[in-house]
Design a protein around this motif. Structure first.
Motif, PDB file in Angstrom:
ATOM      1  N   PRO A  20       0.505  -1.157  -0.267  1.00 11.82           N
ATOM      2  CA  PRO A  20       0.220  -0.599   0.027  1.00 11.82           C
ATOM      3  C   PRO A  20       0.603   1.063  -0.031  1.00 11.82           C
ATOM      4  CG  PRO A  20       0.121  -0.682   2.184  1.00 11.82           C
ATOM      5  CD  PRO A  20       1.313  -2.092   0.942  1.00 11.82           C
ATOM      6  N   VAL A  21       2.000   1.152  -0.067  1.00 14.66           N
ATOM      7  CA  VAL A  21       3.433   2.947   0.250  1.00 14.66           C
ATOM      8  C   VAL A  21       4.203   2.553  -0.922  1.00 14.66           C
ATOM      9  CG1 VAL A  21       2.040   3.228   2.396  1.00 14.66           C
ATOM     10  CG2 VAL A  21       3.522   1.565   2.655  1.00 14.66           C
ATOM     11  N   ALA A  58       7.574   4.863   0.956  1.00 13.09           N
ATOM     12  CA  ALA A  58       7.996   4.849   2.532  1.00 13.09           C
ATOM     13  C   ALA A  58       8.771   4.247   2.956  1.00 13.09           C
ATOM     14  CB  ALA A  58       5.936   3.498   2.601  1.00 13.09           C
ATOM     15  N   GLY A  59       9.896   3.439   1.283  1.00  9.10           N
ATOM     16  CA  GLY A  59      11.175   3.771   2.343  1.00  9.10           C
ATOM     17  C   GLY A  59      11.266   2.150   2.156  1.00  9.10           C
ATOM     18  N   ALA A  60      12.564   1.450   2.461  1.00  9.35           N
ATOM     19  CA  ALA A  60      12.910   0.278   2.425  1.00  9.35           C
ATOM     20  C   ALA A  60      12.033  -0.402   2.771  1.00  9.35           C
ATOM     21  CB  ALA A  60      14.679   0.149   2.796  1.00  9.35           C
ATOM     22  N   LEU A  74      20.073  -1.038  -2.518  1.00 13.45           N
ATOM     23  CA  LEU A  74      19.798   0.557  -2.767  1.00 13.45           C
ATOM     24  C   LEU A  74      20.539   1.966  -3.465  1.00 13.45           C
ATOM     25  CD1 LEU A  74      16.820   1.755  -3.687  1.00 13.45           C
ATOM     26  CD2 LEU A  74      16.975   2.515  -0.904  1.00 13.45           C
ATOM     27  N   GLY A  98      12.561   7.886   4.283  1.00 11.33           N
ATOM     28  CA  GLY A  98      13.908   7.029   4.309  1.00 11.33           C
ATOM     29  C   GLY A  98      14.513   6.797   2.656  1.00 11.33           C
ATOM     30  N   GLU A 122      14.897   7.141   9.598  1.00 12.48           N
ATOM     31  CA  GLU A 122      15.719   5.621   9.689  1.00 12.48           C
ATOM     32  C   GLU A 122      15.379   5.623  11.428  1.00 12.48           C
ATOM     33  OE1 GLU A 122      15.895   7.350   7.195  1.00 12.48           O
ATOM     34  OE2 GLU A 122      15.944   5.879   6.045  1.00 12.48           O
ATOM     35  N   ALA A 131      20.713   4.728   2.389  1.00 16.23           N
ATOM     36  CA  ALA A 131      21.460   4.512   0.830  1.00 16.23           C
ATOM     37  C   ALA A 131      21.859   5.471   0.205  1.00 16.23           C
ATOM     38  CB  ALA A 131      20.203   4.013  -0.169  1.00 16.23           C
TER      39      ALA A 131
END
Ligand code: T1G
Length: 689
Positions: A20-21, A58-60, A74, A98, A122, A131
């Protein structure tokens, strides 16, 4: 397909699509890498990168953090994007957090929609940006603002991002902006990685470390983030990124990152929870009984969720008081900018405050937050039963009283459950949903539906004295009073527990809530207390002396002029006196022994709670202790922490203390069971559940 790519003329479109993100997992990384080569092969003029749905990215994907890293990594993908002769433009409509923000930093240009949020959170997961965030962000926006974002993990909105130079533009149509950006302008933009790092500023770095020490006390990631940023100021990008990556990979496997990941996912698993089997009542109008601190907070939380509220009081004076209490919260929210004038008016329009129960005739749920007396609650429930529809769910916010005894006074006890909010009720996320013997699945489903509507973290609890959180708290305080009686001072206990990670120790906390609450509970338990259990009388002496806490200017500490706390020798002497009369030879416990005893006491009580089926899982105990009682989140909650000690060590610790007091330190059968099964507490609870 987590990364789609297509060309519109010579403009490349690349879209991350991982609902979803758009968490960035191995497939997304591989897709982005593929897209770079694709754009170059097609000799495109630019690539516009977007995120499908409500997020940019939304980030890793934190679910991958327990496994070995999978290529492409990444940082390598981002270096490829940044170095490509085809410039990329990040179009950020939602959150870029992130790794999502780091992807944007590797793009040649960044444009935000009005609702965009950009951040490097993070550290809230116990790691540091891995990254390029600690290297590119300072180069782009300067040392101080970059450190502020990285150390606190707090995102910035679109306007702030523009002010900082984090984005080139904010536009209602960010995609259009990216398409219209003229090629010359695009070509003049310098890749962030090619910018010179800012000069090292000792004062700024020291201030960042001080912020980390103050706001993120006990956590390692924020300080490691500062170190990575500082190192990068004197290194070429590649070397700075190598150091950053090493630190990220090390932290990722560390205890604090595992604990914070555990809390992140446990909270989300709970927030979305519905009750199995039941059908929730339709929530539109909710009655709240009692407009005191708790009732007003509950009422405001309901109004915030767009519900209509009938706030019931006993008489005209009570109505006035309740109106004033809710009005004050509305004004405070407006002052803080949480709601605007229209929002305040809408809340006032949805609120009815009255002493006429008939006006709650439409309510499908009632939440009683009246005085903590069984007689008062039974009277209230009888009035609710008469005034509300027969299928309306009747909930009590009681902290300690027996739900089954309250339900016994109602014709249909299956309608009754506990909804235990925590003050301030419109802010604290924890909601204990207490299941009485007769509580129906429909009533429980209504409780969970309300919790979801209010954005709460709901935890189901069985009926016992104090349910889950207050029962653990009572054991925590008993252990503290015992240590106090046998050798320490309240301030030594508090310092030891602040060092463990609490914002404040048990004595300072009790001074804020008032010693009279626990005193009333001890009196209520007099009749049923185990006569063989050691009883520590100091807190009773305090109440007899009128030392009720901050509200009386003195409790465990003195508060001269109502200000900061001061140690009170009279209190320390009380312990000496009581110990003398009890013939106790006091022991001067060090902070480690204090922590060992208080934490072990809470773990043992939580294990009994699991053994008795009062709580359904170890993770639920973690949610209650972190969201309701200030247990340090970066330790993962009480039972996650217990599993870092291990059942064997917990059992051995209890057995050693049981030599001293076999009643108070009797090891819970749950502890013995987990050891015998060779399982962690969490796995043993899941097997036994
Ligand atoms: N990894 C895996 N799953 C995630 C996720 C993530 N980063 N973020 C969200 N989810 C899942 C979440 O568990 C839930 O799943 C669903 O998405 C909706 O989330 C290399 C190393 C983005 C503000 O810390 O802050 O990048 O319950 O309920 O309230 O340097 O999710 O539906 O199964 O929270 O609208 C850094 C974490 C990672 C941001 C959306 N990123 N996420 O809030 O939805 S580390 C973060 C959030 C990193 C790089 C480093 C929020 C949100 P389910 P939700 P929401």
């Amino acid at each position: 397909m987590t990364v789609r790519m297509w060309a519109e003329g010579r403009v490349g479109r690349v879209e991350m699509d991982n609902p979803p993100v758009n968490a960035i997992g191995a497939a997304t990384r591989a897709g982005l890498l593929k897209a770079v080569a694709w754009a170059e092969e097609k000799r495109l003029e630019r690539v516009i990168l977007t995120g499908a749905g409500r997020a940019f990215a939304a980030g890793a994907d934190a679910r991958e953090f327990d496994a070995d890293p999978v290529e492409p990594h990444l940082p390598d993908v981002l270096n490829r994007i940044e170095a490509s002769p085809v410039p990329w433009i990040a179009v950020i409509g939602g959150v870029a957090l992130g790794g999502g923000c780091e992807i944007a930093l590797a793009c040649r240009a960044r444009v935000a929609g009005p609702k965009a949020q950009l951040g490097l959170p993070e550290v809230t997961l116990g790691v540091i940006p891995g990254a390029g965030g600690t290297q590119r962000l300072p180069r782009l926006i300067g040392l101080a603002p970059a450190l502020d974002m990285i150390v606190t993990g707090k995102p910035v909105g679109a306007t702030r991002a523009l002010d900082l130079g984090l984005v080139h533009a904010v536009d209602e149509d960010p995609l259009g902006w990216a398409e219209m950006l003229n090629a010359e302008a695009l070509d003049t933009l310098v890749p962030v990685g090619d910018l010179n790092p800012p000069a090292a500023d000792a004062a700024v770095l020291a201030a960042a470390r001080a912020t980390a020490e103050a706001k993120m006390r006990g956590q390692v990631a924020p300080l490691r983030a500062v170190a990575a940023v500082e190192a990068g100021l004197a290194l070429p990008l590649a070397e700075g990124m190598a150091g950053e990556r090493a630190a990220f990979l090390e932290l990722r496997q560390g205890a604090q990152a595992k604990a914070l990941r555990h809390m992140f996912f446990a909270e989300r698993a709970a927030r979305g929870r519905a009750w199995r089997g039941g059908t929730p009542a339709l929530l539109d109008t909710v009655a709240v009984v009692g407009g005191g601190t708790m009732g007003a907070g509950i009422a405001y939380g309901l109004l915030n969720a767009g519900l209509k509220v009938v706030l019931l009081e006993t008489d005209a004076a009570g109505v006035d008081r309740a109106e004033a209490n809710v009005g004050r919260i509305i004004e405070q929210s407006q002052k803080r900018g949480l709601i605007d004038e229209g929002g305040a008016a809408a809340r006032r329009a949805a609120l009815t405050v009255t002493d006429d129960y008939a006006r709650a005739g439409e309510a499908t749920l009632a939440i009683e937050a009246a005085f903590e007396s069984l007689e008062v609650k039974r009277t209230v429930f009888a009035a609710l039963e008469a005034a509300l529809p027969p299928e309306a769910v009747l909930a009590t916010n009681t902290s300690y009283l027996d739900i089954d005894e309250i339900a016994a006074g109602v014709g249909d006890p299956s309608r009754v459950l506990g909804l235990h909010f925590f003050a301030p009720a419109h802010i604290m996320k924890l909601l204990e949903i207490v299941r009485g013997k007769a509580t129906s699945d429909d009533a429980l489903a209504t409780g969970f539906a309300l919790g979801k509507r209010l954005g709460k973290v709901p935890v189901v609890a069985g009926v016992c004295d104090g349910f889950i959180g207050n029962r653990i708290l009572a054991r925590y305080r008993e252990a503290a009073d015992t240590v106090f009686m046998d050798g320490s001072t309240p301030w030594e206990v508090d310092e030891a527990m602040v060092e463990f990670g609490y914002a404040m120790g048990p004595y300072e906390a009790q001074d804020l809530s008032g010693l009279d609450i626990a005193h009333a509970n001890r009196r209520r338990q007099d009749a049923t207390r185990d006569p063989n259990r050691r009883y520590i009388p100091i807190a009773d002496r305090m109440v007899e002396l009128g030392k009720l806490g901050k509200k009386t200017g003195a409790g465990w500490y003195r508060y001269p002029g109502g200000n900061g706390k001061v140690e009170d020798p009279i209190v320390a002497d009380l312990a000496l006196e009581e110990a003398h009369f009890a013939g106790i030879t006091r022991t001067d416990y060090g902070p480690d022994e204090i922590r060992h005893r208080l934490v072990l006491a809470m773990i043992n009580e939580a294990c009994d709670i699991l053994h008795e089926g009062i709580a359904e899982s170890a993770a639920d105990i973690d949610l209650v202790t972190v969201f309701g009682y200030g247990f340090p989140r970066w330790r993962g909650g009480l039972m996650h922490h217990a599993d870092t000690l291990g059942p064997q060590a917990v059992l051995a610790g209890l057995q050693a203390l049981a030599q001293e007091d076999p009643v108070a330190w009797r090891p819970s059968p749950f502890v013995e069971g987990a050891v015998a099964a060779g399982l962690s507490f969490a796995d043993f609870a899941a097997r036994e559940g």
